[in-house]
Motif scaffolding. Structure first.
Motif, PDB file in Angstrom:
ATOM      1  N   GLU A 218       0.846  -1.298   0.049  1.00  4.13           N
ATOM      2  CA  GLU A 218      -0.127  -0.010   0.037  1.00  4.13           C
ATOM      3  C   GLU A 218       0.917   1.359  -0.112  1.00  4.13           C
ATOM      4  O   GLU A 218       1.968   1.282   0.620  1.00  4.13           O
ATOM      5  CB  GLU A 218      -0.970   0.119   1.190  1.00  4.13           C
ATOM      6  N   ASP A 219       0.535   2.204  -0.862  1.00  2.48           N
ATOM      7  CA  ASP A 219       1.250   3.397  -0.837  1.00  2.48           C
ATOM      8  C   ASP A 219       0.305   4.494  -1.200  1.00  2.48           C
ATOM      9  O   ASP A 219      -0.334   4.779  -2.180  1.00  2.48           O
ATOM     10  CB  ASP A 219       2.258   3.463  -2.050  1.00  2.48           C
ATOM     11  N   LYS A 224      -0.451  -1.881  -4.837  1.00  3.00           N
ATOM     12  CA  LYS A 224      -0.078  -2.286  -5.771  1.00  3.00           C
ATOM     13  C   LYS A 224       0.724  -3.454  -5.804  1.00  3.00           C
ATOM     14  O   LYS A 224       1.443  -4.050  -5.001  1.00  3.00           O
ATOM     15  CB  LYS A 224       1.279  -1.340  -6.335  1.00  3.00           C
ATOM     16  N   ALA A 225       0.695  -4.572  -6.720  1.00  2.00           N
ATOM     17  CA  ALA A 225       1.055  -5.942  -6.675  1.00  2.00           C
ATOM     18  C   ALA A 225       2.608  -5.753  -6.551  1.00  2.00           C
ATOM     19  O   ALA A 225       3.278  -5.041  -7.212  1.00  2.00           O
ATOM     20  CB  ALA A 225       0.548  -6.560  -7.675  1.00  2.00           C
ATOM     21  N   PRO A 381      -3.588  -8.721   1.679  1.00  2.00           N
ATOM     22  CA  PRO A 381      -3.893  -7.464   1.358  1.00  2.00           C
ATOM     23  C   PRO A 381      -5.115  -6.936   1.736  1.00  2.00           C
ATOM     24  O   PRO A 381      -6.071  -7.299   1.427  1.00  2.00           O
ATOM     25  CB  PRO A 381      -3.152  -6.894  -0.045  1.00  2.00           C
ATOM     26  N   MET A 382      -5.339  -5.871   2.729  1.00  2.00           N
ATOM     27  CA  MET A 382      -6.547  -5.254   2.878  1.00  2.00           C
ATOM     28  C   MET A 382      -6.958  -4.352   1.801  1.00  2.00           C
ATOM     29  O   MET A 382      -7.416  -3.241   2.321  1.00  2.00           O
ATOM     30  CB  MET A 382      -6.763  -4.988   4.438  1.00  2.00           C
ATOM     31  N   ALA A 383      -7.100  -4.692   0.721  1.00  2.00           N
ATOM     32  CA  ALA A 383      -7.475  -3.991  -0.332  1.00  2.00           C
ATOM     33  C   ALA A 383      -8.949  -3.943  -0.922  1.00  2.00           C
ATOM     34  O   ALA A 383      -9.299  -4.946  -0.632  1.00  2.00           O
ATOM     35  CB  ALA A 383      -6.613  -4.269  -1.516  1.00  2.00           C
ATOM     36  N   VAL A 423      -7.537  -5.140 -10.529  1.00  2.00           N
ATOM     37  CA  VAL A 423      -8.515  -5.160  -9.705  1.00  2.00           C
ATOM     38  C   VAL A 423      -8.396  -4.755  -8.246  1.00  2.00           C
ATOM     39  O   VAL A 423      -9.402  -4.510  -7.664  1.00  2.00           O
ATOM     40  CB  VAL A 423      -9.352  -6.569  -9.861  1.00  2.00           C
ATOM     41  N   ILE A 424      -7.104  -4.784  -7.669  1.00  2.00           N
ATOM     42  CA  ILE A 424      -7.095  -4.782  -6.291  1.00  2.00           C
ATOM     43  C   ILE A 424      -7.727  -3.439  -5.842  1.00  2.00           C
ATOM     44  O   ILE A 424      -7.926  -3.410  -4.621  1.00  2.00           O
ATOM     45  CB  ILE A 424      -5.444  -4.855  -6.176  1.00  2.00           C
ATOM     46  N   ASN A 425      -7.635  -2.190  -6.590  1.00  2.00           N
ATOM     47  CA  ASN A 425      -8.065  -1.087  -5.930  1.00  2.00           C
ATOM     48  C   ASN A 425      -9.645  -0.890  -6.337  1.00  2.00           C
ATOM     49  O   ASN A 425     -10.177   0.277  -6.070  1.00  2.00           O
ATOM     50  CB  ASN A 425      -7.372   0.162  -6.301  1.00  2.00           C
ATOM     51  N   THR A 426     -10.279  -1.875  -6.917  1.00  2.00           N
ATOM     52  CA  THR A 426     -11.502  -1.581  -7.390  1.00  2.00           C
ATOM     53  C   THR A 426     -12.555  -2.091  -6.249  1.00  2.00           C
ATOM     54  O   THR A 426     -12.465  -2.991  -5.684  1.00  2.00           O
ATOM     55  CB  THR A 426     -11.885  -2.477  -8.579  1.00  2.00           C
TER      56      THR A 426
END
Length: 427
Positions: A218-219, A224-225, A381-383, A423-426
């Motif tokens: 996380e940033d 980001k993977a 990841p808690m994304a 998809v991870i930030n969706t």
């Protein structure tokens, strides 16, 4: 815990209904409903079958404080739980307490399905196990209470090890691989010194985290993977080495039937949930004969020189945002998962939800291995889009490509990163 945690992904159908009342309820911080006359608690069949006395004790404690309160329970199996929960959350008849697998929490928290809670109101919250604490935390807020935990341990055949001249469980990774080399040479290339299904991402990611890598980082509020980082690649390359040297079974399989395969006597070592060795030794699965007397658990050592960080499975309890008895629900959860409740859960061979209660278990021979293993853990990841990553089986497909040699480690990781980033930030 003879069940597999299932990632929650089927929550889209309840969004409109939840959003209509979610904001006001969450600002309440669970304080409303202290004068409710009834409480509905949904738990899985694990509680119904294995510790109904603990459920009753929590009921009795709350009813003693609130005479006349009626508490009802519903129990469900893991495979059909989410569909049932999604359906009821879209109505005005939501339960007041629901049990969730810890990997299921995120998708529901992202969608606003659960009320925010105040951790300070719950016993031992400052010492919650890292993997469980992470599962109930989203965007800096807490949406659930850890219930109990289950770690991963190494299980091997003492008799097979002895045949190869190995008399003690390994304490370091160097000892582990040296012992496995001896076993593999003794048993031949049709035998798996370590039965490790390629698609088992829980085990593979333990290698990644042990090497200092991660699935994603996380940033600035975005994920980001990170599988292509040097650290992650180091872990994945070591995982590939293990598969190549010791895993001589089908490298397109996952871990679902690992206890069954282990019970057939086709391998010396497995690395999985603490209950898997016992399941392999049940009468229906034991094809070896008296397997229970021939297996031994130990803490899996990692290449880093420390204990291998393990995925910490377990359950959490949450209060639906539509509950009309949020304050009573919080009281019930604390009675069930608090200091006295944890003593009962430990007596039922569960790991507690906190480090304070975990510490004494490390010195008890009956619980030392799982308790020690649980100290070093990692979590997903808690994304917001993590549920989509799991649904697409990105990690499993990457690992199969690595295990079968279809792709190099570097290419497989690069492709997985690209799929994750989509998809991870969706939400």
């Amino acid at each position: 815990m003879k069940r597999k945690l299932i990632a929650a992904i089927g929550v889209a159908g309840m969004l409109v209904s939840i959003a209509a009342c979610g904001d006001d309820d969450k600002k309440d911080d669970g304080a409303k409903g202290g004068d409710a006359k009834s409480l509905t608690v949904w738990l899985t069949v694990d509680a119904q079958k294995n510790w109904p006395d603990l459920v009753k004790a929590a009921d009795d404690a709350i009813v003693a404080k609130h005479p006349g309160l009626k508490i009802s329970h519903e129990y469900y199996g893991w495979p059909d739980k989410n569909a049932k929960l999604d359906a009821v959350l879209a109505t005005d008849k939501a339960p007041d307490v629901v049990e969730m697998g810890n990997t299921e929490m995120l998708a529901y928290s992202v969608k606003g399905a659960f009320a925010e809670i105040d951790p300070s109101k719950f016993d031992n919250s400052s010492a919650w196990l890292d993997g469980l604490k992470a599962s109930v935390t989203y965007d800096g807020k807490t949406y659930g209470v850890p219930y109990y935990a289950g770690g991963r341990v190494a299980t091997w055949r003492k008799d097979i090890a002895a045949e190869a001249g190995v008399s003690a469980t390994p304490k370091t990774y160097t000892e582990l691989t040296a012992d496995l080399d001896k076993i593999q040479e003794k048993k031949g290339d049709k035998f798996s010194a370590w039965y490790q299904p390629s698609r088992d991402w829980y085990a593979a990611m333990s290698y990644v985290y042990d090497a200092g890598g991660s699935i994603a980082k996380e940033d600035g509020g975005k994920f980001k993977a990170n599988l292509s980082s040097p650290e992650s690649l180091k872990g994945l390359n070591e995982y590939k080495n293990i598969l190549g040297k010791y895993m001589h079974g089908d490298k397109t399989k996952d871990e679902a039937d690992r206890p069954i395969v282990y019970g057939q006597g086709k391998s010396a070592l497995i690395f999985g949930a603490g209950w898997e060795g016992g399941t392999a030794a049940t009468p229906e699965n034991d094809k070896v004969g008296k397997l229970a007397d021939k297996i031994e658990n130990f803490v899996m050592p990692g290449p880093s020189g420390k204990a291998m960080p393990v995925f910490l499975g377990g359950s959490d309890l949450a209060v639906p945002v539509k509950s009309k008895a949020q304050a009573l629900a919080a009281e019930w959860i604390n009675a069930f998962t608090g200091t006295q409740g944890q003593k009962g859960l430990i007596a039922k061979q569960n790991l507690p939800n906190n480090k304070t209660d975990l510490a004494p278990l490390k010195s008890d021979p009956k619980t030392a291995v799982p308790a020690t293993a649980a100290e070093s853990s990692w979590f997903v990841p808690m994304a917001p889009g993590w549920g989509q990553v799991e649904k697409a089986k990105v990690l499993q497909d990457m690992l199969q490509a690595i295990g079968t040699g279809k792709k190099s480690v570097e290419q497989a990781a690069k492709d997985a990163d690209a799929a994750i980033d989509k998809v991870i930030n969706t939400k």
